[in-house]
Design a protein around this motif. Structure first.
Motif, PDB file in Angstrom:
ATOM      1  N   GLY A  61      54.431 -69.666  80.244  1.00 60.64           N
ATOM      2  CA  GLY A  61      54.748 -69.869  81.650  1.00 60.64           C
ATOM      3  C   GLY A  61      53.576 -70.382  82.458  1.00 60.64           C
ATOM      4  N   THR A  62      52.449 -70.568  81.812  1.00 56.19           N
ATOM      5  CA  THR A  62      51.228 -71.027  82.487  1.00 56.19           C
ATOM      6  C   THR A  62      50.721 -72.338  81.887  1.00 56.19           C
ATOM      7  N   GLY A  63      51.545 -72.954  81.041  1.00 58.29           N
ATOM      8  CA  GLY A  63      51.099 -74.132  80.303  1.00 58.29           C
ATOM      9  C   GLY A  63      50.557 -73.770  78.942  1.00 58.29           C
ATOM     10  N   ASP A  64      50.448 -72.470  78.669  1.00 57.65           N
ATOM     11  CA  ASP A  64      49.997 -71.978  77.376  1.00 57.65           C
ATOM     12  C   ASP A  64      51.221 -71.691  76.508  1.00 57.65           C
ATOM     13  N   TYR A  65      50.985 -71.543  75.203  1.00 54.72           N
ATOM     14  CA  TYR A  65      52.091 -71.294  74.273  1.00 54.72           C
ATOM     15  C   TYR A  65      51.706 -70.264  73.221  1.00 54.72           C
ATOM     16  N   TRP A  66      52.720 -69.559  72.750  1.00 50.60           N
ATOM     17  CA  TRP A  66      52.610 -68.764  71.532  1.00 50.60           C
ATOM     18  C   TRP A  66      53.199 -69.607  70.421  1.00 50.60           C
ATOM     19  N   GLY A  67      52.607 -69.531  69.244  1.00 56.81           N
ATOM     20  CA  GLY A  67      53.132 -70.313  68.135  1.00 56.81           C
ATOM     21  C   GLY A  67      52.342 -70.091  66.863  1.00 56.81           C
ATOM     22  N   PHE A  68      52.540 -71.010  65.927  1.00 59.53           N
ATOM     23  CA  PHE A  68      51.951 -70.908  64.593  1.00 59.53           C
ATOM     24  C   PHE A  68      50.926 -72.009  64.350  1.00 59.53           C
ATOM     25  N   GLU A 107      43.994 -67.362  69.938  1.00 56.64           N
ATOM     26  CA  GLU A 107      43.832 -65.970  69.548  1.00 56.64           C
ATOM     27  C   GLU A 107      45.059 -65.476  68.795  1.00 56.64           C
ATOM     28  N   VAL A 108      44.847 -64.714  67.734  1.00 59.92           N
ATOM     29  CA  VAL A 108      45.955 -64.088  67.001  1.00 59.92           C
ATOM     30  C   VAL A 108      46.532 -62.973  67.860  1.00 59.92           C
ATOM     31  N   VAL A 109      47.871 -62.956  68.004  1.00 61.73           N
ATOM     32  CA  VAL A 109      48.527 -61.895  68.772  1.00 61.73           C
ATOM     33  C   VAL A 109      49.448 -61.032  67.918  1.00 61.73           C
ATOM     34  N   ARG A 155      51.487 -70.950  59.365  1.00 60.49           N
ATOM     35  CA  ARG A 155      51.028 -69.623  58.969  1.00 60.49           C
ATOM     36  C   ARG A 155      51.988 -68.583  59.535  1.00 60.49           C
ATOM     37  N   ASP A 156      52.005 -67.409  58.954  1.00 60.15           N
ATOM     38  CA  ASP A 156      52.885 -66.340  59.423  1.00 60.15           C
ATOM     39  C   ASP A 156      52.455 -65.792  60.776  1.00 60.15           C
ATOM     40  N   GLU A 157      51.138 -65.748  61.022  1.00 59.73           N
ATOM     41  CA  GLU A 157      50.639 -65.157  62.256  1.00 59.73           C
ATOM     42  C   GLU A 157      51.094 -65.951  63.478  1.00 59.73           C
ATOM     43  N   VAL A 158      51.301 -65.223  64.578  1.00 62.50           N
ATOM     44  CA  VAL A 158      51.588 -65.857  65.859  1.00 62.50           C
ATOM     45  C   VAL A 158      50.295 -65.843  66.664  1.00 62.50           C
ATOM     46  N   TRP A 159      49.969 -66.996  67.224  1.00 63.52           N
ATOM     47  CA  TRP A 159      48.742 -67.179  67.988  1.00 63.52           C
ATOM     48  C   TRP A 159      49.071 -67.529  69.428  1.00 63.52           C
ATOM     49  N   PHE A 160      48.156 -67.203  70.322  1.00 60.73           N
ATOM     50  CA  PHE A 160      48.199 -67.622  71.717  1.00 60.73           C
ATOM     51  C   PHE A 160      47.303 -68.841  71.827  1.00 60.73           C
ATOM     52  N   PHE A 170      56.143 -63.174  62.990  1.00 60.49           N
ATOM     53  CA  PHE A 170      57.019 -63.427  64.125  1.00 60.49           C
ATOM     54  C   PHE A 170      57.818 -62.193  64.538  1.00 60.49           C
ATOM     55  N   LEU A 171      58.271 -61.386  63.594  1.00 58.68           N
ATOM     56  CA  LEU A 171      59.047 -60.199  63.958  1.00 58.68           C
ATOM     57  C   LEU A 171      58.188 -59.201  64.734  1.00 58.68           C
ATOM     58  N   GLU A 172      56.929 -59.061  64.341  1.00 59.10           N
ATOM     59  CA  GLU A 172      56.007 -58.198  65.095  1.00 59.10           C
ATOM     60  C   GLU A 172      55.827 -58.757  66.517  1.00 59.10           C
ATOM     61  N   PHE A 173      55.682 -60.072  66.628  1.00 60.90           N
ATOM     62  CA  PHE A 173      55.542 -60.720  67.929  1.00 60.90           C
ATOM     63  C   PHE A 173      56.784 -60.462  68.790  1.00 60.90           C
ATOM     64  N   ALA A 174      57.968 -60.704  68.236  1.00 58.24           N
ATOM     65  CA  ALA A 174      59.210 -60.524  69.000  1.00 58.24           C
ATOM     66  C   ALA A 174      59.386 -59.072  69.425  1.00 58.24           C
ATOM     67  N   ALA A 175      58.991 -58.135  68.573  1.00 60.14           N
ATOM     68  CA  ALA A 175      59.088 -56.715  68.924  1.00 60.14           C
ATOM     69  C   ALA A 175      58.105 -56.367  70.041  1.00 60.14           C
ATOM     70  N   SER A 176      56.864 -56.823  69.901  1.00 59.53           N
ATOM     71  CA  SER A 176      55.846 -56.431  70.889  1.00 59.53           C
ATOM     72  C   SER A 176      56.043 -57.125  72.228  1.00 59.53           C
ATOM     73  N   ARG A 177      56.496 -58.366  72.247  1.00 57.31           N
ATOM     74  CA  ARG A 177      56.669 -59.109  73.510  1.00 57.31           C
ATOM     75  C   ARG A 177      58.068 -58.987  74.077  1.00 57.31           C
ATOM     76  N   GLY A 178      59.071 -58.984  73.221  1.00 53.66           N
ATOM     77  CA  GLY A 178      60.443 -58.984  73.695  1.00 53.66           C
ATOM     78  C   GLY A 178      61.041 -57.613  73.936  1.00 53.66           C
ATOM     79  N   LEU A 179      60.594 -56.616  73.186  1.00 54.09           N
ATOM     80  CA  LEU A 179      61.201 -55.293  73.258  1.00 54.09           C
ATOM     81  C   LEU A 179      60.405 -54.302  74.100  1.00 54.09           C
ATOM     82  N   ARG A 180      59.328 -54.752  74.683  1.00 51.39           N
ATOM     83  CA  ARG A 180      58.515 -53.811  75.471  1.00 51.39           C
ATOM     84  C   ARG A 180      59.356 -53.214  76.596  1.00 51.39           C
TER      85      ARG A 180
END
Length: 149
Positions: A103-110, A132-134, A118-123, A138-148
């Protein structure tokens, strides 16, 4: 985390999403799912292999809003952004595959190495700073960002 573990974590959001849609007319899970064939076609068109857990998520939950995170759909409605259009515009060299706008011009991705995500999701910052690795996947990412909560 495997998909069954993720499904158990996401059950509360599924229930809230159904109640929100019934009560207010909008879902908390948009569910713009993609078929295995659509995902394979996008991989071919982008020239990358997407992570297996990301592909499983897109087949089962899809893009659009997923709780507190907005995910790029594999296939969008005409005139809207999707995985291919955003990455063609923002990361045409395919060294990075964006899957969610911040939402700031930045992205999460691989990050991509040799045509394989790669499997890791990065900012990934749009203007400065090292990515940066977040999340480990992807499932860990979706849980931590989407399910908070």
């Amino acid at each position: 985390m495997d998909l069954a573990e993720f499904d158990a974590l996401a059950e509360v959001l599924r229930q809230k999403s159904a109640a929100s849609e019934a009560r207010h007319g909008f879902a908390l899970i948009e569910g713009r799912t993609a078929t295995a064939d659509e995902i394979t076609d996008i991989e071919r068109r982008m020239g990358v292999i997407l992570p297996s857990r990301y592909k499983a998520f897109m087949r089962n939950y899809g893009g659009g809003m997923f709780g507190f995170v907005d995910l790029l759909p594999v296939i969008a409605e005409p005139g809207h952004d999707d995985l291919l259009t955003v990455n063609d515009r923002e990361f045409p060299d395919r060294g990075f595959v964006a899957v969610a706008p911040v939402g700031t011009g930045d992205y999460w991705g691989f990050p991509v190495t040799g045509g394989r995500c790669r499997d890791e999701v990065w900012f990934r910052f749009h203007d400065a700073g090292e990515p940066e690795v977040v999340a480990d996947d992807f499932l860990e990412f979706a849980a931590s960002r989407g399910l908070r909560s």
